[in-house]
Design a protein around this motif. Structure first.
Motif, PDB file in Angstrom:
ATOM      1  N   ALA A   1      -4.955  -9.044   4.684  1.00 31.36           N
ATOM      2  CA  ALA A   1      -5.115  -8.021   5.716  1.00 31.36           C
ATOM      3  C   ALA A   1      -6.333  -7.127   5.461  1.00 31.36           C
ATOM      4  CB  ALA A   1      -3.856  -7.163   5.805  1.00 31.36           C
ATOM      5  N   LYS A   2      -6.960  -7.314   4.301  1.00 36.59           N
ATOM      6  CA  LYS A   2      -8.138  -6.533   3.915  1.00 36.59           C
ATOM      7  C   LYS A   2      -7.820  -5.035   3.853  1.00 36.59           C
ATOM      8  CE  LYS A   2     -11.283 -10.024   5.419  1.00 36.59           C
ATOM      9  NZ  LYS A   2     -11.807 -10.683   6.539  1.00 36.59           N
ATOM     10  N   ILE A   3      -6.708  -4.754   3.156  1.00 38.84           N
ATOM     11  CA  ILE A   3      -6.317  -3.368   2.895  1.00 38.84           C
ATOM     12  C   ILE A   3      -5.999  -3.254   1.410  1.00 38.84           C
ATOM     13  CG2 ILE A   3      -5.444  -2.961   5.231  1.00 38.84           C
ATOM     14  CD1 ILE A   3      -2.617  -3.369   4.156  1.00 38.84           C
ATOM     15  N   GLY A   4      -5.872  -2.043   0.936  1.00 38.13           N
ATOM     16  CA  GLY A   4      -5.613  -1.841  -0.481  1.00 38.13           C
ATOM     17  C   GLY A   4      -4.180  -2.176  -0.880  1.00 38.13           C
ATOM     18  N   LEU A   5      -4.032  -2.651  -2.110  1.00 38.28           N
ATOM     19  CA  LEU A   5      -2.708  -2.946  -2.635  1.00 38.28           C
ATOM     20  C   LEU A   5      -1.846  -1.684  -2.658  1.00 38.28           C
ATOM     21  CD1 LEU A   5      -0.577  -4.703  -4.005  1.00 38.28           C
ATOM     22  CD2 LEU A   5      -1.778  -4.311  -6.176  1.00 38.28           C
ATOM     23  N   ALA A   6      -2.430  -0.567  -3.052  1.00 40.55           N
ATOM     24  CA  ALA A   6      -1.675   0.697  -3.087  1.00 40.55           C
ATOM     25  C   ALA A   6      -1.158   1.066  -1.696  1.00 40.55           C
ATOM     26  CB  ALA A   6      -2.542   1.816  -3.652  1.00 40.55           C
ATOM     27  N   THR A   7      -1.908   0.715  -0.656  1.00 44.74           N
ATOM     28  CA  THR A   7      -1.477   0.987   0.714  1.00 44.74           C
ATOM     29  C   THR A   7      -0.235   0.177   1.054  1.00 44.74           C
ATOM     30  OG1 THR A   7      -3.736   1.501   1.403  1.00 44.74           O
ATOM     31  CG2 THR A   7      -2.176   0.914   3.146  1.00 44.74           C
ATOM     32  N   VAL A   8      -0.246  -1.102   0.720  1.00 49.93           N
ATOM     33  CA  VAL A   8       0.920  -1.959   0.973  1.00 49.93           C
ATOM     34  C   VAL A   8       2.127  -1.417   0.215  1.00 49.93           C
ATOM     35  CG1 VAL A   8       1.913  -4.265   0.692  1.00 49.93           C
ATOM     36  CG2 VAL A   8      -0.475  -4.018   1.394  1.00 49.93           C
ATOM     37  N   GLN A   9       1.933  -1.083  -1.035  1.00 52.70           N
ATOM     38  CA  GLN A   9       3.030  -0.562  -1.849  1.00 52.70           C
ATOM     39  C   GLN A   9       3.611   0.710  -1.248  1.00 52.70           C
ATOM     40  OE1 GLN A   9       0.812  -0.353  -5.520  1.00 52.70           O
ATOM     41  NE2 GLN A   9       1.627  -2.312  -6.246  1.00 52.70           N
ATOM     42  N   ARG A  10       2.749   1.616  -0.813  1.00 52.77           N
ATOM     43  CA  ARG A  10       3.200   2.884  -0.229  1.00 52.77           C
ATOM     44  C   ARG A  10       3.945   2.652   1.077  1.00 52.77           C
ATOM     45  NH1 ARG A  10       1.072   5.841   3.672  1.00 52.77           N
ATOM     46  NH2 ARG A  10      -0.922   4.770   3.595  1.00 52.77           N
ATOM     47  N   LEU A  11       3.421   1.766   1.919  1.00 49.28           N
ATOM     48  CA  LEU A  11       4.044   1.522   3.220  1.00 49.28           C
ATOM     49  C   LEU A  11       5.403   0.849   3.092  1.00 49.28           C
ATOM     50  CD1 LEU A  11       0.951   0.357   5.280  1.00 49.28           C
ATOM     51  CD2 LEU A  11       2.095   2.582   5.349  1.00 49.28           C
ATOM     52  N   GLU A  12       5.564  -0.018   2.113  1.00 51.28           N
ATOM     53  CA  GLU A  12       6.826  -0.742   1.960  1.00 51.28           C
ATOM     54  C   GLU A  12       7.951   0.112   1.397  1.00 51.28           C
ATOM     55  OE1 GLU A  12       6.458  -4.505   0.017  1.00 51.28           O
ATOM     56  OE2 GLU A  12       5.505  -5.402   1.758  1.00 51.28           O
ATOM     57  N   ILE A  13       7.642   1.266   0.853  1.00 48.44           N
ATOM     58  CA  ILE A  13       8.675   2.156   0.314  1.00 48.44           C
ATOM     59  C   ILE A  13       9.505   2.764   1.442  1.00 48.44           C
ATOM     60  CG2 ILE A  13       9.051   4.360  -0.866  1.00 48.44           C
ATOM     61  CD1 ILE A  13       6.651   3.647  -2.640  1.00 48.44           C
ATOM     62  N   GLY A  14       8.912   2.951   2.593  1.00 47.99           N
ATOM     63  CA  GLY A  14       9.580   3.634   3.695  1.00 47.99           C
ATOM     64  C   GLY A  14      10.756   2.885   4.281  1.00 47.99           C
ATOM     65  N   ARG A  15      11.437   3.549   5.207  1.00 47.32           N
ATOM     66  CA  ARG A  15      12.588   2.950   5.880  1.00 47.32           C
ATOM     67  C   ARG A  15      12.361   2.836   7.385  1.00 47.32           C
ATOM     68  NH1 ARG A  15      18.109   5.268   4.177  1.00 47.32           N
ATOM     69  NH2 ARG A  15      18.710   3.078   4.097  1.00 47.32           N
ATOM     70  N   GLY A  16      11.442   3.597   7.908  1.00 39.94           N
ATOM     71  CA  GLY A  16      11.217   3.611   9.351  1.00 39.94           C
ATOM     72  C   GLY A  16       9.846   3.077   9.710  1.00 39.94           C
ATOM     73  N   PRO A  17       9.299   3.573  10.830  1.00 42.83           N
ATOM     74  CA  PRO A  17       7.966   3.136  11.268  1.00 42.83           C
ATOM     75  C   PRO A  17       6.917   3.381  10.180  1.00 42.83           C
ATOM     76  CG  PRO A  17       9.030   4.434  12.968  1.00 42.83           C
ATOM     77  CD  PRO A  17       9.886   4.545  11.743  1.00 42.83           C
ATOM     78  N   LEU A  18       5.926   2.495  10.138  1.00 42.12           N
ATOM     79  CA  LEU A  18       4.866   2.644   9.142  1.00 42.12           C
ATOM     80  C   LEU A  18       4.094   3.932   9.388  1.00 42.12           C
ATOM     81  CD1 LEU A  18       3.327  -0.921   8.788  1.00 42.12           C
ATOM     82  CD2 LEU A  18       5.155   0.140   7.469  1.00 42.12           C
ATOM     83  N   MET A  19       3.920   4.685   8.332  1.00 44.51           N
ATOM     84  CA  MET A  19       3.151   5.922   8.391  1.00 44.51           C
ATOM     85  C   MET A  19       1.758   5.615   7.847  1.00 44.51           C
ATOM     86  SD  MET A  19       5.326   7.892   9.761  1.00 44.51           S
ATOM     87  CE  MET A  19       4.578   9.487   9.620  1.00 44.51           C
TER      88      MET A  19
END
Length: 77
Positions: free
Chosen positions: A25-43
């Motif tokens: 997706a050409k995004i940072g690994l830290a971004t994926v990790q942060r987004l997957e922690i959530g429970r609702g819509p991606l912030m």
């Protein structure tokens, strides 16, 4: 609207690690990790969500929106 549980499910469906999604997706690994922690819509920035959605769709994943009959999910195209 893509949710964190959908993102995790789509990645599992594809048998991708977080690193795989980040690279494709050409995004940072830290971004994926942060987004997957959530429970609702991606912030995230709209551009980031669009990159993720495009990557998943190109890999054959269909994102299913929640409606009054069923919750959000993912499936193969």
């Amino acid at each position: 609207m893509l949710t964190a549980p959908q993102l995790r499910a789509a990645r599992a469906l594809l048998d991708w690690k977080q690193q795989d999604l980040a690279k494709k997706a050409k995004i940072g690994l830290a971004t994926v990790q942060r987004l997957e922690i959530g429970r609702g819509p991606l912030m995230a920035h709209v551009a980031t969500v669009l990159k993720i959605e495009a990557c998943l769709k190109a890999a054959g994943v269909v994102l299913i929106e929640q409606d009054d009959r069923a919750g959000a999910g993912v499936r193969w195209r």
